[in-house]
Scaffold this motif. Structure first.
Motif, PDB file in Angstrom:
ATOM      1  N   UNK A  51       0.828  -1.202   0.000  1.00  0.00           N
ATOM      2  CA  UNK A  51       0.000   0.000   0.000  1.00  0.00           C
ATOM      3  C   UNK A  51       0.860   1.249   0.000  1.00  0.00           C
ATOM      4  N   UNK A  52       0.289   2.332  -0.511  1.00  0.00           N
ATOM      5  CA  UNK A  52       0.998   3.605  -0.513  1.00  0.00           C
ATOM      6  C   UNK A  52       0.962   4.255   0.868  1.00  0.00           C
ATOM      7  N   UNK A  53      -0.173   4.163   1.536  1.00  0.00           N
ATOM      8  CA  UNK A  53      -0.335   4.812   2.837  1.00  0.00           C
ATOM      9  C   UNK A  53      -1.051   3.858   3.786  1.00  0.00           C
ATOM     10  N   UNK A  54      -0.345   3.356   4.780  1.00  0.00           N
ATOM     11  CA  UNK A  54      -0.941   2.388   5.709  1.00  0.00           C
ATOM     12  C   UNK A  54      -2.061   3.002   6.543  1.00  0.00           C
ATOM     13  N   UNK A  55      -1.992   4.308   6.781  1.00  0.00           N
ATOM     14  CA  UNK A  55      -3.049   4.950   7.578  1.00  0.00           C
ATOM     15  C   UNK A  55      -4.375   4.917   6.832  1.00  0.00           C
ATOM     16  N   UNK A  56      -4.357   5.326   5.562  1.00  0.00           N
ATOM     17  CA  UNK A  56      -5.598   5.342   4.784  1.00  0.00           C
ATOM     18  C   UNK A  56      -6.122   3.933   4.537  1.00  0.00           C
ATOM     19  N   UNK A  57      -5.222   3.023   4.193  1.00  0.00           N
ATOM     20  CA  UNK A  57      -5.654   1.651   3.945  1.00  0.00           C
ATOM     21  C   UNK A  57      -6.169   1.016   5.227  1.00  0.00           C
ATOM     22  N   UNK A  58      -5.524   1.302   6.344  1.00  0.00           N
ATOM     23  CA  UNK A  58      -5.995   0.788   7.627  1.00  0.00           C
ATOM     24  C   UNK A  58      -7.410   1.252   7.938  1.00  0.00           C
ATOM     25  N   UNK A  59      -7.698   2.512   7.653  1.00  0.00           N
ATOM     26  CA  UNK A  59      -9.051   3.049   7.866  1.00  0.00           C
ATOM     27  C   UNK A  59     -10.058   2.321   6.987  1.00  0.00           C
ATOM     28  N   UNK A  60      -9.678   2.104   5.715  1.00  0.00           N
ATOM     29  CA  UNK A  60     -10.567   1.413   4.786  1.00  0.00           C
ATOM     30  C   UNK A  60     -10.835  -0.018   5.257  1.00  0.00           C
ATOM     31  N   UNK A  61      -9.772  -0.738   5.619  1.00  0.00           N
ATOM     32  CA  UNK A  61      -9.947  -2.112   6.100  1.00  0.00           C
ATOM     33  C   UNK A  61     -10.816  -2.145   7.346  1.00  0.00           C
ATOM     34  N   UNK A  62     -10.603  -1.205   8.242  1.00  0.00           N
ATOM     35  CA  UNK A  62     -11.399  -1.133   9.462  1.00  0.00           C
ATOM     36  C   UNK A  62     -12.873  -0.892   9.149  1.00  0.00           C
ATOM     37  N   UNK A  63     -13.151   0.025   8.238  1.00  0.00           N
ATOM     38  CA  UNK A  63     -14.541   0.322   7.876  1.00  0.00           C
ATOM     39  C   UNK A  63     -15.220  -0.888   7.243  1.00  0.00           C
ATOM     40  N   UNK A  64     -14.438  -1.692   6.518  1.00  0.00           N
ATOM     41  CA  UNK A  64     -15.001  -2.869   5.855  1.00  0.00           C
ATOM     42  C   UNK A  64     -15.025  -4.095   6.757  1.00  0.00           C
ATOM     43  N   UNK A  65     -14.445  -3.974   7.955  1.00  0.00           N
ATOM     44  CA  UNK A  65     -14.410  -5.110   8.859  1.00  0.00           C
ATOM     45  C   UNK A  65     -13.411  -6.176   8.430  1.00  0.00           C
ATOM     46  N   UNK A  67      -9.749  -7.758   8.759  1.00  0.00           N
ATOM     47  CA  UNK A  67      -8.592  -7.727   9.654  1.00  0.00           C
ATOM     48  C   UNK A  67      -7.297  -7.463   8.892  1.00  0.00           C
ATOM     49  N   UNK A  68      -6.413  -6.677   9.484  1.00  0.00           N
ATOM     50  CA  UNK A  68      -5.124  -6.362   8.861  1.00  0.00           C
ATOM     51  C   UNK A  68      -4.109  -7.451   9.159  1.00  0.00           C
ATOM     52  N   UNK A  69      -3.993  -7.850  10.407  1.00  0.00           N
ATOM     53  CA  UNK A  69      -3.098  -8.921  10.837  1.00  0.00           C
ATOM     54  C   UNK A  69      -1.667  -8.745  10.335  1.00  0.00           C
TER      55      UNK A  69
END
Length: 87
Positions: A51-65, A67-69
């Protein structure tokens, strides 16, 4: 929060494990509800996410439920040399 997409609501073919490959997934720029079922499936089942930005992708993954793991790895122009991608 975006309602989670239940796997049983997706076509049967999408439930299979991903074939080993590089998958490029477009993520929504504005409305997070514009993400596709295919994108959610790949983000859910991929072993690693470059990913380019872990913060933005983390937010997206969180919103979609999803897990990042620890699957995210940053990849952008400023860290190519550190990642070993430039000769």
């Amino acid at each position: 929060k975006i309602p989670e997409i239940q796997e049983q609501s997706l076509p049967h073919a999408t439930l299979a494990a991903l074939e080993p490959a590089l998958y490029v997934v477009a993520t929504p720029l504005g409305n997070m509800e514009d993400i596709t079922h295919r994108a959610v499936r790949i983000l859910t089942k991929a072993d690693m996410l470059a990913v380019e930005d872990t913060r933005n992708t983390g937010k997206l993954l969180n919103m979609l439920g999803i897990p990042n793991e620890g699957r995210m790895r940053t990849h952008h122009a400023h860290n190519e040399r550190d990642a070993g991608n430039v000769e």
